[in-house]
Design an enzyme around this catalytic site. Sequence first.
Site, PDB file in Angstrom:
ATOM      1  CE  LYS A   1      -2.598   3.001   2.938  1.00 16.72           C
ATOM      2  NZ  LYS A   1      -2.949   3.359   4.314  1.00 16.72           N
TER       3      LYS A   1
ATOM      4  CG  ASP B   1      -4.937   5.222   9.740  1.00 19.33           C
ATOM      5  OD1 ASP B   1      -6.078   4.944   9.360  1.00 19.33           O
ATOM      6  OD2 ASP B   1      -3.933   4.549   9.509  1.00 19.33           O
TER       7      ASP B   1
END
Length: 436
Positions: A22, A121
């Site tokens: 990722k 996040d």
Amino acid sequence: MGTFKIEGGHQLKGSIRPQGAKNEALQILCAVLLTPERVTIHNIPDIIDVNKLIGLLQKLGVKTEKLAEGTYSFQADNVNLKYLESPEFKEDGKGLRGSIMIVGPLLARFGRGYIPKPGGDKIGRRRLDTHFEGLIKLGAKFRYSKEEQFYGVEADTLKGTYMLLEEASVTGTANILMAAVLAKGQTTIYNAACEPYLQQLCKMLNRMGAKISGVGSNMLIIDGVESLGGTEHTMLPDMIEIGSWIGLAAMTKSELTITNVSWDDLGIIPNVFRKLGITVEKQGDNIHIPAHTDGYEIQSFIDGSILTISDAPWPGFTPDLLSIILVVATQARGSVLVHQKMFESRLFFVDKLIDMGAKIILCDPHRATVIGHDFKSTLKATTMTSPDIRAGVSLLIAALSAKGTSTIMNIEQIDRGYENIDKRLRAIGARIERVE
């Protein structure tokens, strides 16, 4: 909001192949903006964050074509710069932390780059200063709208220079590097990040015609070129996912083989798990984890003091795996101090593990002491919410080892970083169900 229902306490068996990385994907995809020529990329993970970035590139006018599963071609020969100042872009760019890395390529090729304050996040503050300070040193003018939380850099010409980064930021290094490859003259970036994914970006840019030396070190020297061409690139397997599956095997006493791991790019990750007493065997380019039927024992330091595992810039231990280490330690023999130096909110998921019966003392926002159960007491099933990608997977591993049926809500967080995780886990025997 999606939910996972997990029946824990079952041994798993089989092999699992890690997805494409990722963190590499977010850098590599932004680099396609540096050339009007076609770029083909293989092993792209099918996850929310990467798909969001591909969607952003499409709205910028980048032609994209899916050639096969995980393989796309990109061609940025007609970029729509007007989109950058549209209300739609100001909304689209907020939901993805990696979108910040479009700024460097856009600035280098078109003389301007803009981005809304990125989201991502909730793991603590993640400053953008390194990005913009580096671009300013290359000659860009910086502007920021506090009301709209919108950043911009503009320059008629970028000029190479020497810079010492205040922090070895991976995304910051990538952003500055992508701007510097088209700057006039030579740029030196000292205290540069040197993660394998950053090395991959350097190698890709060099194949496109860039002149980058010092790849793999903390000093990158870039001789600017007039333009870059197309290329083909294959992304590495995701080291965070590899570490997650090592932890999963240990916690569930399962025999697992993790295939095609690119051992040479894992650094100290296998050895850190070995310090927890986990047997990590190298079989060609695979990792084999035997069933730990007798558990696993945490090592102590040479003087007998408690083991400390902490994160550090590469080649140190990646912060993204500390939450996995913490969960795995809950069933080890012995104790360990986990020190999360980089983010001040990343350990706050431990209250959920404590609810499951784990023995953890949260010393402060950055440190937690784990006293292992040695499987004499299993974790208990519970209902919990995934706070971020890595904590979410750590809680999933805890649930798969726990007695009873657990529920994890807000699984969109997990889907942002892990491809078809429930389907892949079911293939090795996990009892996990997705409930929309």
